[in-house]
Design an enzyme around this catalytic site. Structure first.
Site, PDB file in Angstrom:
ATOM      1  N   LYS A 107       1.285   0.171  12.671  1.00  0.00           N
ATOM      2  CA  LYS A 107       0.597  -1.598  12.646  1.00  0.00           C
ATOM      3  C   LYS A 107       1.068  -2.518  11.683  1.00  0.00           C
ATOM      4  CE  LYS A 107      -2.264  -0.039  16.573  1.00  0.00           C
ATOM      5  NZ  LYS A 107      -4.081  -0.207  16.902  1.00  0.00           N
ATOM      6  N   ASP A 151       2.187   3.931  -1.211  1.00  0.00           N
ATOM      7  CA  ASP A 151       1.456   4.832  -1.982  1.00  0.00           C
ATOM      8  C   ASP A 151       1.709   6.080  -2.194  1.00  0.00           C
ATOM      9  OD1 ASP A 151      -1.480   4.621  -3.097  1.00  0.00           O
ATOM     10  OD2 ASP A 151      -2.339   5.441  -1.102  1.00  0.00           O
ATOM     11  N   ASP A 199      -4.778  -2.305   6.673  1.00  0.00           N
ATOM     12  CA  ASP A 199      -6.187  -2.375   7.362  1.00  0.00           C
ATOM     13  C   ASP A 199      -7.475  -1.697   6.381  1.00  0.00           C
ATOM     14  OD1 ASP A 199      -6.704  -0.155   9.771  1.00  0.00           O
ATOM     15  OD2 ASP A 199      -4.823  -0.290   8.470  1.00  0.00           O
TER      16      ASP A 199
END
Length: 182
Positions: A44, A105, A161
């Site tokens: 998302k 990452d 998030d």
């Protein structure tokens, strides 16, 4: 939510400049292609970035989605890549794909997805990220289009998030450690 943010790392204006720059490069790179250009939004987290970027691409472009997880509800990557929503396309060999991610990452997710799509017969696969943390890299991976390199801080906002919260912030901010280390 704002009280949980230690500092704004990437402002709304900087995000706008990043999407301008990347879209300009994509417009240039694909202006002479005879294949379909397909953006793959990784749900998302990259939804907001994909939408802003797509508005600035001035070429015919299709949009598709994949949902991949490596974090669960924590703040450290599990190292495992799970595909929850896959592409259902028969035209991979007729398309140039750009995988859109919110943040790179370890590099595992985009590295594996790139290989996965190539193995399925995609004409070409490139990667695009809003944010990059090269200090966290576990594999030899460099995104083709990169918005901004950032330090090893836990960031939220603009789609990113923590436990499904903070995605709707219009900027990228550093989350206070006491929020995610409770």
């Amino acid at each position: 939510m704002l009280n949980d943010i230690e500092t704004v790392l990437v402002s709304e204006e900087e995000i706008d400049n990043i999407t301008d720059r990347i879209a300009t490069q994509i417009n240039e790179d694909y202006k002479n292609t005879n294949k379909k250009l397909v953006l793959i939004c990784i749900l998302k987290g990259s939804l907001m970035f994909t939408c802003e970027l797509m508005k600035k691409i001035h070429l015919p472009v299709e949009l598709d989605f994949m949902k991949v997880s490596s974090y669960g509800s924590g703040y450290m990557s599990s190292g495992q890549i799970n595909i929850h929503l896959d592409l259902r396309r028969e035209d991979l060999s007729d398309a140039d794909f750009i995988i859109i991610e919110d943040i790179v990452d370890s590099g595992n997710t985009l590295s594996r997805l790139t290989s996965y799509l190539r193995a399925r017969g995609a004409n070409s696969v490139k990667t695009c990220t809003l944010l990059d943390k090269p200090s966290r890299r576990e594999v030899d991976f460099v995104p083709d289009y990169c918005g901004m390199q950032i330090p090893d801080k836990f960031v939220v906002g603009f789609g990113l998030d923590y436990d499904e919260k903070y995605r709707n912030l219009p900027f990228v901010g550093v989350l206070k450690p006491e929020i995610y280390t409770k």
